[in-house]
Design a protein around this motif. Structure first.
Motif, PDB file in Angstrom:
ATOM      1  N   PRO A 201       0.826  -1.196   0.000  1.00 11.60           N
ATOM      2  CA  PRO A 201       0.000   0.000   0.000  1.00 11.60           C
ATOM      3  C   PRO A 201       0.868   1.257   0.000  1.00 11.60           C
ATOM      4  CG  PRO A 201      -0.719  -1.558   1.698  1.00 11.60           C
ATOM      5  CD  PRO A 201       0.599  -2.048   1.176  1.00 11.60           C
ATOM      6  N   ASP A 202       0.353   2.332  -0.587  1.00 17.37           N
ATOM      7  CA  ASP A 202       1.108   3.582  -0.636  1.00 17.37           C
ATOM      8  C   ASP A 202       1.531   4.039   0.755  1.00 17.37           C
ATOM      9  OD1 ASP A 202       0.728   3.592  -3.348  1.00 17.37           O
ATOM     10  OD2 ASP A 202      -0.635   5.300  -3.399  1.00 17.37           O
ATOM     11  N   ARG A 203       0.656   3.852   1.731  1.00 16.61           N
ATOM     12  CA  ARG A 203       0.957   4.288   3.088  1.00 16.61           C
ATOM     13  C   ARG A 203       2.213   3.612   3.623  1.00 16.61           C
ATOM     14  NH1 ARG A 203      -2.633   6.132   7.422  1.00 16.61           N
ATOM     15  NH2 ARG A 203      -1.641   5.828   9.457  1.00 16.61           N
TER      16      ARG A 203
ATOM     17  N   LEU B 263       6.290   5.659  -5.332  1.00 12.55           N
ATOM     18  CA  LEU B 263       4.871   5.940  -5.130  1.00 12.55           C
ATOM     19  C   LEU B 263       4.156   6.227  -6.449  1.00 12.55           C
ATOM     20  CD1 LEU B 263       5.103   8.117  -1.911  1.00 12.55           C
ATOM     21  CD2 LEU B 263       3.873   5.948  -2.121  1.00 12.55           C
ATOM     22  N   ALA B 264       4.827   6.920  -7.355  1.00 15.17           N
ATOM     23  CA  ALA B 264       4.190   7.312  -8.617  1.00 15.17           C
ATOM     24  C   ALA B 264       4.170   6.189  -9.639  1.00 15.17           C
ATOM     25  CB  ALA B 264       4.923   8.530  -9.199  1.00 15.17           C
ATOM     26  N   GLU B 265       5.194   5.320  -9.594  1.00 16.34           N
ATOM     27  CA  GLU B 265       5.309   4.230 -10.579  1.00 16.34           C
ATOM     28  C   GLU B 265       5.444   2.918  -9.815  1.00 16.34           C
ATOM     29  OE1 GLU B 265       8.616   5.208 -13.215  1.00 16.34           O
ATOM     30  OE2 GLU B 265       8.333   7.323 -12.693  1.00 16.34           O
ATOM     31  N   ARG B 266       4.310   2.349  -9.456  1.00 12.34           N
ATOM     32  CA  ARG B 266       4.307   1.258  -8.493  1.00 12.34           C
ATOM     33  C   ARG B 266       4.999  -0.015  -8.981  1.00 12.34           C
ATOM     34  NH1 ARG B 266       1.998   1.307  -3.960  1.00 12.34           N
ATOM     35  NH2 ARG B 266       3.863   0.072  -3.676  1.00 12.34           N
ATOM     36  N   LYS B 267       5.264  -0.143 -10.256  1.00  7.75           N
ATOM     37  CA  LYS B 267       5.982  -1.320 -10.747  1.00  7.75           C
ATOM     38  C   LYS B 267       7.303  -0.937 -11.405  1.00  7.75           C
ATOM     39  CE  LYS B 267       2.110  -4.489 -11.040  1.00  7.75           C
ATOM     40  NZ  LYS B 267       1.410  -5.544 -11.819  1.00  7.75           N
ATOM     41  N   ASN B 268       7.879   0.165 -10.945  1.00 13.74           N
ATOM     42  CA  ASN B 268       9.198   0.592 -11.403  1.00 13.74           C
ATOM     43  C   ASN B 268      10.235  -0.193 -10.608  1.00 13.74           C
ATOM     44  OD1 ASN B 268      11.707   1.944 -11.675  1.00 13.74           O
ATOM     45  ND2 ASN B 268      10.690   3.898 -12.115  1.00 13.74           N
ATOM     46  N   TYR B 269      10.807  -1.211 -11.229  1.00 16.28           N
ATOM     47  CA  TYR B 269      11.725  -2.114 -10.519  1.00 16.28           C
ATOM     48  C   TYR B 269      12.963  -1.372 -10.021  1.00 16.28           C
ATOM     49  CZ  TYR B 269      14.927  -5.889  -9.405  1.00 16.28           C
ATOM     50  OH  TYR B 269      15.805  -6.712  -8.744  1.00 16.28           O
ATOM     51  N   ASP B 270      13.542  -0.527 -10.850  1.00 15.88           N
ATOM     52  CA  ASP B 270      14.772   0.155 -10.452  1.00 15.88           C
ATOM     53  C   ASP B 270      14.539   1.066  -9.254  1.00 15.88           C
ATOM     54  OD1 ASP B 270      16.290  -1.069 -12.396  1.00 15.88           O
ATOM     55  OD2 ASP B 270      15.952   0.503 -13.878  1.00 15.88           O
TER      56      ASP B 270
END
Length: 384
Positions: free
Chosen positions: A182-184, A230-237
């Motif tokens: 979750p973002d939190r 937070l902005a790109e939840r599947k950004n692996y790097d």
């Protein structure tokens, strides 16, 4: 720079699909107690990955560890350890699960009285069960240190202990676990790692430029990568960089040779004990107050931090300190983490309770051991 001794025996297995390597890290024929939290590992697929990696192993599960792990819950797990004769603990979760598992490892073999004494009285940990970890939430750095914080709910007390005997033998860090958080929890983790660095960095100069720049590199990376996660939840790097920052923030590397503070954590623990506020959020509340009240003690490092992290160079010293505190608060709030007590519905009466607790303890805190209950009251009232 001060003299120091440093040793970190924790093996890190970092990267995609690293959970599949678990079996090679746990002794064959071990009787494993696997600990976890509220069950999110089953929804995210981490549980299935762990069980596939440990297929054929003798595993007993113990779930339900709280976000601020309770002593009472840990002692139930100790009973399971004894009943099942478990000889290896595997923590699967975030810092709370790891902290609980460390205490379980020590309490299960504690023979010198009440295990609560490990936390409340500093009783020596002379032996502990071996443990490993699968980290699902970057935040506390517990995956690469011997520290643990436990709450005794019935007494509204939150206490810490540390021992090299409860350092994990290994920790698995797969950044893809961050994708489903979750973002939190992500925001809390960024703040937690950030303040861990500040506790070891924002003190006073002892001519340790390498340590300063290591600390600043973690802070800068968190400022850059935290919002991306937070902005790109599947950004692996971004997830990988965040995860490694959280580990590096509290594995002891930036702590050697320099003074440390930890007053923000000590005060924040009381807010959790009385109101159950997320640990990372208590730090976002308290740190600006500490910076404000201790601005003279910390002036040189605050100004250095402001210039190197936030590029704040204009104005006299007091103006810059004010601007630096405001910029720190702005960063936390940009992550969705409020920084004042009223935003968490904490009444002034709670300040009185916390101050009285510190007054009764007669303890002093901070890098110079000069912070007493009167300054703690000022810090908390600054956050109203």
């Amino acid at each position: 720079m001060y003299n120091f001794e440093y040793k970190n025996p924790v093996k890190i297995l970092f990267g995609k699909e690293s959970i599949s390597k678990l079996a090679g890290e746990i002794p064959q024929n071990a009787t494993i107690l696997m600990t976890y939290g509220g069950g999110s590992i089953k929804r995210t697929g981490v549980y299935d990955q762990v069980m596939a990696a440990l297929k054929g192993c003798n595993i007993t599960e113990f779930g339900g560890i709280e976000a601020n792990p309770h002593y009472e819950t840990c002692m139930k797990a100790v009973q399971v350890v004894k009943e099942k004769k478990a000889d290896f603990l595997l923590a699967v979760g975030g810092g709370s699960v790891l902290d609980a598992t460390k205490f379980i490892a020590a309490a299960a073999l504690f023979e010198n009285g009440d295990p609560w004494d490990i936390l409340a009285a500093g009783a020596q940990v002379e032996q502990a069960l071996p443990l490993g970890a699968v980290l699902t939430l970057p935040a506390t750095g517990s995956e690469m240190n011997g520290n643990s914080v436990i709450t005794r709910a019935e007494r509204q007390e939150k206490k810490a202990f540390g021992s090299p005997l409860v350092m994990p033998q290994f920790s698995v860090l797969d950044p893809e676990c961050v994708f489903t958080l979750p973002d939190r929890q992500v925001a809390n983790g960024v703040v937690d790692a950030f303040v861990h660095v500040m506790e070891q960095y924002l003190t006073y100069n002892v001519n340790s430029p390498l340590q300063d720049r290591l600390a600043e590199s973690i802070l800068t990376t968190l400022v850059e990568e935290g919002p991306k996660v937070l902005a790109e939840r599947k950004n692996y790097d971004a997830a990988a960089n965040f995860m490694w920052c959280a580990t590096m923030a509290l594995n002891g590397m930036i702590a050697v040779g320099v003074p440390q503070d930890w007053s923000t954590h000590i005060i924040g623990h009381e807010l959790t004990a009385f109101h159950g506020i997320d640990h990372g959020r208590t730090l976002a509340i308290v740190l600006p107050g500490v910076m404000h009240i201790k601005r003279e003690n910390k002036k040189d490092k605050i100004l250095q931090y402001g210039e190197r992290i936030w590029d704040i160079k204009d104005g006299d010293a007091d103006e810059r300190v004010d601007a630096i505190i405001a910029r720190t608060v702005e960063f936390f709030e940009s992550l969705g983490v409020p920084c004042t007590l009223p935003e968490y519905d904490v009444p002034e009466t709670t300040i009185d309770k916390i101050v009285e607790r510190f007054k009764q303890s007669e303890a002093k805190f901070g890098e110079k051991q000069d912070m007493d209950y009167l300054e703690i009251e000022q810090i908390l009232r600054n956050r109203l």
